[in-house]
Design a protein around this motif. Structure first.
Motif, PDB file in Angstrom:
ATOM      1  N   ARG A 131       0.632  -1.533  -0.427  1.00 57.59           N
ATOM      2  CA  ARG A 131       0.047   0.202  -0.114  1.00 57.59           C
ATOM      3  C   ARG A 131       0.878   1.524   0.368  1.00 57.59           C
ATOM      4  O   ARG A 131       2.146   1.417   0.715  1.00 57.59           O
ATOM      5  CB  ARG A 131      -0.650  -0.263   0.825  1.00 57.59           C
ATOM      6  CG  ARG A 131      -2.039  -1.028   1.198  1.00 57.59           C
ATOM      7  CD  ARG A 131      -2.522  -1.286  -0.095  1.00 57.59           C
ATOM      8  NE  ARG A 131      -3.952   0.305   0.897  1.00 57.59           N
ATOM      9  CZ  ARG A 131      -4.673   0.158   0.972  1.00 57.59           C
ATOM     10  NH1 ARG A 131      -5.127  -1.007   1.683  1.00 57.59           N
ATOM     11  NH2 ARG A 131      -5.597   1.087   1.442  1.00 57.59           N
ATOM     12  N   GLU A 132       0.211   2.285  -1.122  1.00 58.63           N
ATOM     13  CA  GLU A 132       1.611   3.481  -0.466  1.00 58.63           C
ATOM     14  C   GLU A 132       0.285   4.236   0.513  1.00 58.63           C
ATOM     15  O   GLU A 132      -0.269   4.778   0.156  1.00 58.63           O
ATOM     16  CB  GLU A 132       1.321   4.452  -2.182  1.00 58.63           C
ATOM     17  CG  GLU A 132       1.680   5.318  -2.430  1.00 58.63           C
ATOM     18  CD  GLU A 132       2.166   5.848  -3.411  1.00 58.63           C
ATOM     19  OE1 GLU A 132       2.809   5.841  -4.923  1.00 58.63           O
ATOM     20  OE2 GLU A 132       1.307   6.367  -4.212  1.00 58.63           O
ATOM     21  N   LEU A 133       1.301   5.455   0.860  1.00 64.56           N
ATOM     22  CA  LEU A 133       1.045   6.096   1.700  1.00 64.56           C
ATOM     23  C   LEU A 133       1.145   7.464   1.791  1.00 64.56           C
ATOM     24  O   LEU A 133       2.576   7.902   1.585  1.00 64.56           O
ATOM     25  CB  LEU A 133       1.459   5.447   3.078  1.00 64.56           C
ATOM     26  CG  LEU A 133       1.090   4.237   3.743  1.00 64.56           C
ATOM     27  CD1 LEU A 133       1.783   3.965   5.120  1.00 64.56           C
ATOM     28  CD2 LEU A 133       0.038   3.771   3.326  1.00 64.56           C
ATOM     29  N   GLU A 134       0.616   8.863   2.249  1.00 65.37           N
ATOM     30  CA  GLU A 134       1.039   9.715   1.632  1.00 65.37           C
ATOM     31  C   GLU A 134       1.156  10.787   3.342  1.00 65.37           C
ATOM     32  O   GLU A 134       0.183  10.695   3.711  1.00 65.37           O
ATOM     33  CB  GLU A 134       0.239  10.496   0.814  1.00 65.37           C
ATOM     34  CG  GLU A 134       0.193  11.740   0.532  1.00 65.37           C
ATOM     35  CD  GLU A 134      -0.268  12.846  -0.405  1.00 65.37           C
ATOM     36  OE1 GLU A 134      -0.685  13.941  -0.649  1.00 65.37           O
ATOM     37  OE2 GLU A 134      -0.995  12.081  -0.981  1.00 65.37           O
ATOM     38  N   ASP A 136       2.904  13.447   5.664  1.00 63.68           N
ATOM     39  CA  ASP A 136       3.291  15.083   5.793  1.00 63.68           C
ATOM     40  C   ASP A 136       3.683  15.075   6.814  1.00 63.68           C
ATOM     41  O   ASP A 136       3.711  14.957   7.938  1.00 63.68           O
ATOM     42  CB  ASP A 136       2.177  15.826   6.151  1.00 63.68           C
ATOM     43  CG  ASP A 136       1.613  17.718   6.050  1.00 63.68           C
ATOM     44  OD1 ASP A 136       3.058  17.996   5.506  1.00 63.68           O
ATOM     45  OD2 ASP A 136       1.722  18.055   6.889  1.00 63.68           O
ATOM     46  N   ALA A 210       5.198  16.695   1.638  1.00 68.13           N
ATOM     47  CA  ALA A 210       4.867  15.624   1.667  1.00 68.13           C
ATOM     48  C   ALA A 210       5.164  14.387   0.760  1.00 68.13           C
ATOM     49  O   ALA A 210       6.269  14.887  -0.167  1.00 68.13           O
ATOM     50  CB  ALA A 210       3.267  16.454   0.278  1.00 68.13           C
ATOM     51  N   ARG A 211       5.157  13.536   1.073  1.00 69.65           N
ATOM     52  CA  ARG A 211       6.139  11.684   1.219  1.00 69.65           C
ATOM     53  C   ARG A 211       4.783  11.214   0.706  1.00 69.65           C
ATOM     54  O   ARG A 211       4.447  10.167   1.348  1.00 69.65           O
ATOM     55  CB  ARG A 211       7.081  12.220   1.515  1.00 69.65           C
ATOM     56  CG  ARG A 211       8.539  10.693   1.182  1.00 69.65           C
ATOM     57  CD  ARG A 211       8.586  11.816   0.091  1.00 69.65           C
ATOM     58  NE  ARG A 211       9.772  12.693   0.278  1.00 69.65           N
ATOM     59  CZ  ARG A 211      10.279  13.138  -0.323  1.00 69.65           C
ATOM     60  NH1 ARG A 211      10.455  12.717  -1.138  1.00 69.65           N
ATOM     61  NH2 ARG A 211      10.986  13.938  -0.083  1.00 69.65           N
ATOM     62  N   ARG A 212       5.268  10.335  -0.510  1.00 75.02           N
ATOM     63  CA  ARG A 212       4.664   9.400  -0.882  1.00 75.02           C
ATOM     64  C   ARG A 212       6.083   7.610  -0.576  1.00 75.02           C
ATOM     65  O   ARG A 212       6.252   8.048  -1.011  1.00 75.02           O
ATOM     66  CB  ARG A 212       3.829   9.016  -2.197  1.00 75.02           C
ATOM     67  CG  ARG A 212       2.665   9.526  -2.725  1.00 75.02           C
ATOM     68  CD  ARG A 212       2.485   9.655  -3.822  1.00 75.02           C
ATOM     69  NE  ARG A 212       1.334  10.158  -3.912  1.00 75.02           N
ATOM     70  CZ  ARG A 212       0.290  10.061  -3.390  1.00 75.02           C
ATOM     71  NH1 ARG A 212      -0.252   8.984  -3.082  1.00 75.02           N
ATOM     72  NH2 ARG A 212      -1.073  11.058  -3.777  1.00 75.02           N
ATOM     73  N   GLU A 214       5.543   3.483   0.295  1.00 75.65           N
ATOM     74  CA  GLU A 214       5.311   2.222  -0.087  1.00 75.65           C
ATOM     75  C   GLU A 214       5.815   1.405   1.073  1.00 75.65           C
ATOM     76  O   GLU A 214       6.663   0.992   1.867  1.00 75.65           O
ATOM     77  CB  GLU A 214       5.476   1.679  -1.175  1.00 75.65           C
ATOM     78  CG  GLU A 214       4.847   0.126  -1.863  1.00 75.65           C
ATOM     79  CD  GLU A 214       5.560  -0.361  -2.957  1.00 75.65           C
ATOM     80  OE1 GLU A 214       5.582  -1.664  -3.312  1.00 75.65           O
ATOM     81  OE2 GLU A 214       4.511   0.067  -4.089  1.00 75.65           O
TER      82      GLU A 214
END
Length: 379
Positions: A131-134, A136, A210-212, A214
């Motif tokens: 899952r990709e998380l965003e 802050d 903001a960083r994505r 996995e």
């Protein structure tokens, strides 16, 4: 310490006529004896608080007089401040911290931890998913790389602590002279300062981005599991990041529930099939499977499909089973032929006849099976 309070004079080891100086000497002796940093006995902390409480009362003339006249009832509700009762002695608690093991008030350079909540489906929880998380979060400044100085300018030794990152403070108390070490207030413990602050982060060394990222949700994860992803928290002052904690919520499934690593489901079975036996098809986490229904199966019976459950976390290769609870279904809205056959069956069992049916005869079970044949696949 017992539930009933001991006499304060007994706690300090002095007579009732003790002078203020006698009380102070006795307090000093008992406090040093029972301080938790020096005394590792199980009750040392309680004894230390008891000594503190006794001295607070007996060193105050008004409260001492109340205690001498009425005992503990005369001072109830006004004692028991624990380690915070040493303000009159110039920060007694702080002195003990530094003298017996260092100050507990120094701040950490490690970045803050972050927490994130995600929900996954029942099947994704069973077999794992990426899952990709965003996020802050505060990260190291991209312009100064975290050193807080404008590129091309100098970072110099702190003039207050001379690069040590800490300062020493000497304090005199009735215990004697103590030396306390704390983080330098000028450089916040870094040992260096900047001449020109970075324009992008204003000299903080960090900036919000903001960083994505996995995250791998492991197979077999349960609802309420907290995953630790090291180093994905916020940036610290000296480059040591905090951690990321991912809280997993598992959504309900329309068919399946979970008990340990077993998958639980319910399947309805036609009453004729339950009586005569046969095969039904049920859903599994990975498709479909057939299970055998034994003749005479009752509602509530369980059937087990080995290794069709949820994998154990940790990659051991082991899996639970799928347990199917069988519920025998009674037919509704019977037509005339079905009603007639059930009446014949009832008579064959010696039961009272229901309705107007009167037919009996050879081959009732074959006819019964043909008429009530149904589709028992859960698809």
């Amino acid at each position: 310490m017992t539930t009933s309070k001991r006499d304060y004079y007994e706690v300090l080891g002095v007579a009732r006529g003790a002078t203020a100086e006698d009380l102070k000497k006795a307090f000093r002796k008992q406090a040093l004896k029972f301080h938790p940093d020096r005394n590792k006995e199980a009750d040392a902390s309680d004894r230390f608080k008891e000594v503190n409480e006794a001295y607070q009362v007996l060193s105050d003339p008004q409260r001492k007089a109340q205690y001498d006249q009425f005992g503990h009832a005369g001072v109830n509700g006004r004692t028991g401040r624990g380690f915070d009762g040493f303000e009159g002695f110039g920060g007694f608690g702080d002195i003990f911290d530094s003298f017996f093991g260092g100050s507990s008030r120094q701040t950490s350079d490690r970045g803050a931890d972050l927490e994130f909540q995600i929900n996954v489906s029942f099947r994704d929880a069973a077999f794992g998913v990426a899952r990709e998380l965003e996020l802050d979060r505060m990260e190291r400044c991209g312009r100064c790389d975290g050193n807080r100085a404008e590129p091309g300018t100098d970072v110099v030794e702190c003039s207050t602590c001379h690069g040590e990152g800490k300062v020493k403070r000497t304090q005199r108390t009735f215990f004697g002279q103590f030396q306390q070490v704390t983080a330098c207030p000028t450089c916040q413990g870094e040992g260096r300062t900047v001449k020109t602050a970075c324009k992008q982060c204003s000299g903080r060394g960090t900036e919000r981005n903001a960083r994505r990222i996995e995250v791998e949700i492991p197979a077999g994860v349960e609802h309420g599991t907290r995953l630790l992803v090291r180093g994905e928290g916020e940036a610290g002052r000296n480059g040591q990041n905090g951690d990321l904690y991912v809280h997993i919520g598992v959504e309900r499934d329309r068919l399946f529930s979970r008990r340990g690593n077993d998958v639980i489901m319910t399947s309805t079975v036609n009453m004729v099939l339950a009586a005569l036996g046969g095969i039904i098809t049920v859903e599994t986490l990975e498709g479909k499977a057939e299970i055998e229904i034994k003749p005479g199966t009752q509602s509530g019976a369980m059937s087990r499909i080995a290794n069709a459950g949820i994998p154990h976390m940790g990659g051991s290769g082991r899996r639970g089973d799928q347990i199917v609870e069988l519920r025998v279904e009674t037919p509704r809205n019977l037509d005339d032929q079905q009603t007639e056959l059930l009446q014949e069956l009832a008579e064959s069992f010696g039961l009272e006849k229901v309705g107007d049916g009167t037919t009996t005869g050879q081959g009732i079970f074959d006819r019964f099976k043909d008429v009530f044949r149904g589709d028992n696949s859960n698809s």
